[in-house]
Design a protein around this motif. Structure first.
Motif, PDB file in Angstrom:
ATOM      1  N   ARG A  35       5.247 -73.470  94.075  1.00 57.84           N
ATOM      2  CA  ARG A  35       6.619 -73.068  93.740  1.00 57.84           C
ATOM      3  C   ARG A  35       6.654 -71.574  93.429  1.00 57.84           C
ATOM      4  N   ALA A  36       7.772 -70.939  93.810  1.00 57.12           N
ATOM      5  CA  ALA A  36       7.867 -69.490  93.696  1.00 57.12           C
ATOM      6  C   ALA A  36       9.323 -69.065  93.525  1.00 57.12           C
ATOM      7  N   ASN A  37       9.481 -67.825  93.104  1.00 58.23           N
ATOM      8  CA  ASN A  37      10.783 -67.152  93.036  1.00 58.23           C
ATOM      9  C   ASN A  37      11.834 -67.942  92.250  1.00 58.23           C
ATOM     10  N   PRO A  38      11.582 -68.193  90.955  1.00 61.38           N
ATOM     11  CA  PRO A  38      12.582 -68.869  90.138  1.00 61.38           C
ATOM     12  C   PRO A  38      13.827 -67.997  90.000  1.00 61.38           C
ATOM     13  N   GLU A  39      15.004 -68.607  90.193  1.00 61.01           N
ATOM     14  CA  GLU A  39      16.238 -67.819  90.152  1.00 61.01           C
ATOM     15  C   GLU A  39      17.230 -68.373  89.128  1.00 61.01           C
ATOM     16  N   GLY A  40      17.843 -69.529  89.398  1.00 57.88           N
ATOM     17  CA  GLY A  40      18.796 -70.098  88.460  1.00 57.88           C
ATOM     18  C   GLY A  40      18.090 -70.825  87.326  1.00 57.88           C
ATOM     19  N   ILE A  41      18.770 -70.901  86.153  1.00 58.76           N
ATOM     20  CA  ILE A  41      18.164 -71.580  85.009  1.00 58.76           C
ATOM     21  C   ILE A  41      19.250 -72.197  84.136  1.00 58.76           C
ATOM     22  N   THR A  42      18.962 -73.387  83.608  1.00 58.32           N
ATOM     23  CA  THR A  42      19.867 -74.044  82.678  1.00 58.32           C
ATOM     24  C   THR A  42      19.056 -74.952  81.771  1.00 58.32           C
ATOM     25  N   VAL A  43      19.681 -75.405  80.689  1.00 57.82           N
ATOM     26  CA  VAL A  43      19.028 -76.255  79.696  1.00 57.82           C
ATOM     27  C   VAL A  43      19.886 -77.486  79.465  1.00 57.82           C
ATOM     28  N   ASP A  44      19.253 -78.676  79.397  1.00 57.93           N
ATOM     29  CA  ASP A  44      20.028 -79.887  79.135  1.00 57.93           C
ATOM     30  C   ASP A  44      20.153 -80.142  77.631  1.00 57.93           C
ATOM     31  N   THR A  95      31.264 -83.632  82.661  1.00 57.47           N
ATOM     32  CA  THR A  95      30.721 -84.832  83.296  1.00 57.47           C
ATOM     33  C   THR A  95      29.233 -85.038  83.024  1.00 57.47           C
ATOM     34  N   GLY A  96      28.532 -84.001  82.578  1.00 55.69           N
ATOM     35  CA  GLY A  96      27.088 -84.096  82.377  1.00 55.69           C
ATOM     36  C   GLY A  96      26.296 -84.014  83.667  1.00 55.69           C
ATOM     37  N   LYS A  97      26.971 -83.794  84.795  1.00 54.11           N
ATOM     38  CA  LYS A  97      26.278 -83.735  86.082  1.00 54.11           C
ATOM     39  C   LYS A  97      25.602 -82.374  86.276  1.00 54.11           C
ATOM     40  N   LEU A  98      24.497 -82.391  86.991  1.00 55.05           N
ATOM     41  CA  LEU A  98      23.765 -81.170  87.304  1.00 55.05           C
ATOM     42  C   LEU A  98      24.226 -80.644  88.658  1.00 55.05           C
ATOM     43  N   LEU A  99      24.702 -79.406  88.678  1.00 54.85           N
ATOM     44  CA  LEU A  99      25.144 -78.761  89.916  1.00 54.85           C
ATOM     45  C   LEU A  99      24.160 -77.665  90.293  1.00 54.85           C
ATOM     46  N   VAL A 100      23.849 -77.577  91.580  1.00 57.97           N
ATOM     47  CA  VAL A 100      22.900 -76.589  92.092  1.00 57.97           C
ATOM     48  C   VAL A 100      23.492 -75.940  93.335  1.00 57.97           C
ATOM     49  N   ILE A 101      23.485 -74.614  93.371  1.00 55.30           N
ATOM     50  CA  ILE A 101      23.965 -73.897  94.556  1.00 55.30           C
ATOM     51  C   ILE A 101      22.866 -73.855  95.611  1.00 55.30           C
ATOM     52  N   ASP A 102      23.205 -74.331  96.793  1.00 51.45           N
ATOM     53  CA  ASP A 102      22.324 -74.256  97.968  1.00 51.45           C
ATOM     54  C   ASP A 102      22.811 -73.081  98.803  1.00 51.45           C
TER      55      ASP A 102
END
Length: 329
Positions: A35-44, A95-102
């Protein structure tokens, strides 16, 4: 002590008393290979940290890496049907849903945080440059488009996106070649603040409800303004990805803190910050992704590009969530 030495000593004492108290960024977590190049980040809600990877040199699918609140690796989620270039990531409060930009496929995905199973939340399509996302109090989702200089709005349940604001201030011909990027509302939600990476600016857009109102430049000269979050005092915390620092700006547009720096590589990992891209508050800490992106892959040579190319261990950094007092010395 000779007079000139006394004056020189006094000068350096004065200089040190007003300099930025940057606080060194340490390593919170290291991504598991490859795994490489971490970009987005969030915490539950449990303090687990979710990191979306922008693996330009990788292959589909994209990946979200999950750590516990101490930085221990928990799981690597392969997101079926996604490209290898994921960016903004956030949990919907409504909603508690996890959204991720592709980014690669021009869509936002709803992702199961345990299995990684994904379904489309909204699709903008080819030609877009979807980058960051945020929410209003009603749960609507706002998505920045770096290439079209636009902000899209989507209902809390997903579906078609509507164009909320498009403006030349959200486009760029600069470096890095990304316009509208990180975004967040102030607390009364009268203004949406948007980082323009290539222009080194923060743009403010009046919230007119169904559409965005007037767009103006809020402040300039944040070198590579990228991820952006707002604290309880309406201060803006901004990743300056080309200065390898976090700049904190008060509601008037004045810098009140600069945190972190790049101190080279240690065993293939950034010491400090290297192309910081996104940030999130976690209790008394500030977590920051070290994207470590070699911009020569996009045709732009920058002062950190060759350092980024040497990174073999990709990391998330941590800083204390504190604004040093630089105003009264």
């Amino acid at each position: 002590m000779a007079p000139h030495r006394t004056l020189l000593f006094a000068f350096f004492v004065l200089l040190s008393s007003v300099a930025w108290d940057r606080k060194h960024a340490d390593t919170f977590a290291t991504l598991p290979a490859p795994r490489a190049n971490p970009e987005g980040i969030t915490v539950d809600g449990k303090g687990n940290v979710f990191v979306a990877d922008f693996e330009v040199k990788g292959n589909p699918p994209g990946h979200v890496v999950v750590f516990d609140r101490q930085g221990k690796f928990l799981r690597d989620l392969a997101i079926p049907g996604s490209s290898n270039m994921l960016l903004g990531i956030a949990f919907q409060q409504s909603t508690g849903k996890l959204l991720v930009i592709d980014f690669g496929n021009g869509q936002v995905l709803r992702v199961d945080p345990v299995s990684g199973a994904a379904t489309p939340f909204t699709v903008i399509g080819p030609g877009s440059g979807l980058n960051g996302l945020t929410f209003d109090k009603a749960g609507n989702v706002y998505i920045s488009d770096s290439f079209q200089g636009a902000i899209f709005k989507v209902a809390p349940t997903g579906g078609p996106a509507t164009l909320w604001k498009q403006d030349p201030l959200l486009t760029t011909a600069g470096v890095p070649p990304f316009g509208a990027n990180g975004l967040a509302f102030n607390h009364d939600q009268s203004l949406l603040f948007v980082a323009n990476t290539g222009n080194d600016t923060i743009v403010q857009i009046a919230n007119a409800g169904a559409t965005g109102g007037a767009a103006t430049v809020f402040t300039n000269s944040i070198n590579g303004a990228d991820g952006l979050i707002i604290d309880e005092h309406d201060n803006l915390w901004v990743c300056a990805n080309q200065a390898d620092e976090i700049v904190v700006v008060d509601p008037t547009g004045k810098a009140i803190a600069k945190l972190g720096d790049f101190d080279g590589l240690k065993k293939g990992a950034p010491d400090g910050l290297l192309f910081p891209a996104s940030l999130v508050f976690d209790g008394d800490s500030l977590l920051v992704t070290n994207l470590s992106l070699d911009l020569r892959l996009f045709g732009s040579n920058t002062v950190d590009a060759q350092w980024a190319a040497q990174v073999t261990r990709h990391t998330v950094a941590r800083l204390p969530r504190r604004i040093p007092d630089i105003q009264n010395h």
